[in-house]
Design a protein around this motif. Structure first.
Motif, PDB file in Angstrom:
ATOM      1  N   GLU A 288      86.770  79.826  62.969  1.00 28.91           N
ATOM      2  CA  GLU A 288      86.502  79.180  61.720  1.00 28.91           C
ATOM      3  C   GLU A 288      87.080  79.899  60.572  1.00 28.91           C
TER       4      GLU A 288
ATOM      5  N   GLN B 125      84.478  70.453  69.213  1.00 31.41           N
ATOM      6  CA  GLN B 125      84.106  69.900  67.903  1.00 31.41           C
ATOM      7  C   GLN B 125      84.591  70.575  66.591  1.00 31.41           C
ATOM      8  N   LEU B 126      84.692  71.908  66.696  1.00 28.64           N
ATOM      9  CA  LEU B 126      85.048  72.582  65.422  1.00 28.64           C
ATOM     10  C   LEU B 126      86.751  72.357  65.240  1.00 28.64           C
TER      11      LEU B 126
ATOM     12  N   ARG C 272      86.954  68.360  64.154  1.00 25.76           N
ATOM     13  CA  ARG C 272      86.694  68.288  62.840  1.00 25.76           C
ATOM     14  C   ARG C 272      87.533  68.703  61.990  1.00 25.76           C
ATOM     15  N   ASN C 273      88.409  69.442  62.315  1.00 27.27           N
ATOM     16  CA  ASN C 273      89.557  70.168  61.440  1.00 27.27           C
ATOM     17  C   ASN C 273      90.969  69.493  61.660  1.00 27.27           C
TER      18      ASN C 273
ATOM     19  N   GLU D  68      84.997  61.907  71.317  1.00 22.78           N
ATOM     20  CA  GLU D  68      83.801  62.478  70.888  1.00 22.78           C
ATOM     21  C   GLU D  68      82.786  61.547  70.369  1.00 22.78           C
TER      22      GLU D  68
END
Length: 455
Positions: A336, A374-375, A378-379, A396
């Motif tokens: 992150e 998922q991270l 999302r990016n 997803e």
């Protein structure tokens, strides 16, 4: 109890011990106890002490002289580097004595001059040390009876006059410690925080001629790297004031400080850099801390510090990226942080190592890490990747996942197995790619061989 404190020294399977970490006061108390127990429980240390006393003072020495020489020998033993398991263990007493006398061929006549020189260094007696050096004493010679080297003792415990005496007699600043490991006296003085000897020898190195005046000598570089690794900012500033040439080569010290998460040292080194780091140099720093031995919370803090100091998470070298390393290590927090500072979520290198050839998303999918997948998505991670003539697509979207669940149930899967853990988070579609034909060319422009299916 003192005996309980040092019980680790009597274990027969001892390979190493924290003997060097104890203060001299505790070591001295323990050695005095070993000497009192000598008539009932002999060890190599007590036998060597008795041997030196008999050689120097005869069979019937005066009590005052014997006590004085014993105290000096204890000081020498404390400054030595012998393994306590061989020096203090009663079961290996005769074995170590025979090994020193026969295998290493070190008679008492050879050991005593070295021991006396070390005593003179510890007392600060420059006249006696000068006499020994003029008589041919080699300051790099080791005495295995007590594990001491005169140059090593001077680097650790010698005062300013002793250091000057070594320089005046032209003593080499390099010597070999046990097992022939090369060591610089300047480095040992820095590790031991002996500012007296360190200051004298730094001034000597600064004044002597060097092949390239812009570059520091190898011994100065080694010493400064040790300080950076330990994070000793106070001594680093002391070092630079007396030898500013070391500021011309700070990349390796910076890498060591980063690897061992020395935060203050990293800030100090960044403040003294002559030029900004290139993206590739910054990437190597990030990979250094990610590959280092420190705990992940400290690694996360160091990664954040480096990015705040302007290090880029991206580069041009064909190597694994910091983001790939964080994903492979299952460190979501570090991933992150890297994405927050602009790490390329899709970067990979087809001709790199096994990890470098895989996209971060592919690494997360292969580890079945839902939160990491998922991270990355999302990016902006591209949901499609290719591996071993197969194309994989990660879905997803909740509607697509529910449609897949219905299809699997219609194909005969049990509903409980399909919808366990409140349903699936994502699914991966695998498609086999068509075989490669001779007409297709690779990146080098040469035609590939046709795909041969297995028989």
């Amino acid at each position: 109890d003192l005996e309980d404190l040092f019980t680790f020294l009597t274990r027969s399977d001892l390979d190493s011990s924290p003997w060097g970490t104890f203060p001299d006061r505790l070591k001295r108390l323990y050695l005095y106890r070993k000497l009192r127990e000598h008539p009932q429980k002999q060890c190599a240390f007590t036998c060597f002490v008795q041997e030196v006393i008999e050689y120097q003072l005869g069979d019937a020495p005066a009590e005052e002289e014997r006590i004085k020489l014993t105290e000096s020998l204890i000081d020498v033993a404390i400054a030595g580097k012998n393994d306590p398991s061989t020096m203090f263990h009663p079961l290996v007493c005769q074995y170590w004595i025979d090994k020193v006398n026969n295998r290493f061929n070190e008679p008492i006549e050879k050991s005593v001059p070295i021991i006396l020189a070390c005593m003179a260094i510890l007392r600060g007696d420059c006249a006696e040390l000068s006499t020994a050096l003029r008589d041919g004493l080699d300051p790099e010679q080791i005495c295995l009876r007590f594990g001491v080297i005169p140059m090593d003792v001077a680097a650790q415990r010698g005062n300013r006059e002793i250091a000057k005496t070594m320089v005046e007699h032209g003593c080499s600043m390099w010597y070999s410690i046990i097992y022939s490991i090369p060591m610089s006296a300047l480095t040992m003085a820095a590790i031991s925080r002996n500012k007296d000897a360190l200051g004298v020898w730094l001034e000597h190195h600064h004044q002597e001629n060097h092949v390239d005046p812009a570059k520091p000598s190898s011994s100065c570089k080694q010493a400064f790297k040790k300080l950076a690794r330990r994070g000793d900012v106070e001594l680093m500033e002391f070092f630079v004031k007396r030898y500013p040439r070391v500021l011309n080569d700070l990349l390796k010290p910076l890498q060591l400080a980063v690897c061992f998460t020395r935060f203050e040292a990293v800030r100090w080194l960044f403040a003294h850099l002559n030029a900004p780091l290139t993206p590739d140099q910054g990437r190597r720093l990030l990979l250094s801390v990610l590959d280092g031995p420190c705990a992940w919370p400290r690694v996360s803090q160091m990664v954040q510090l480096l990015l705040k100091l302007g290090v880029s998470p991206n580069g041009t070298t064909r190597h694994r990226t910091p983001l790939q390393k964080a994903v492979a290590a299952r460190q979501k927090e570090i991933a992150e942080i890297l994405l927050q500072y602009g790490a390329d979520v899709n970067e990979f290198h087809p001709r790199s190592t096994a990890v470098g050839r895989q996209t971060p998303l592919m690494l997360a999918v292969r580890q079945r890490s839902v939160s990491m997948v998922q991270l990355l998505l999302r990016n902006g991670a591209i949901p499609t990747y290719t591996w071993k003539r197969k194309r994989y697509t990660v879905h997803e979207n909740r509607k697509q996942v529910q449609n897949l669940e219905k299809v699997l149930i219609e194909l005969g899967w049990e509903e409980e197995e399909v919808r366990r853990h409140e349903g699936w988070d994502y699914w991966v579609l695998s498609e086999k790619l068509p075989p490669v034909t001779p007409r297709q060319e690779n990146k080098s422009g040469r035609p590939r061989r046709a795909f041969q299916p297995r028989t």
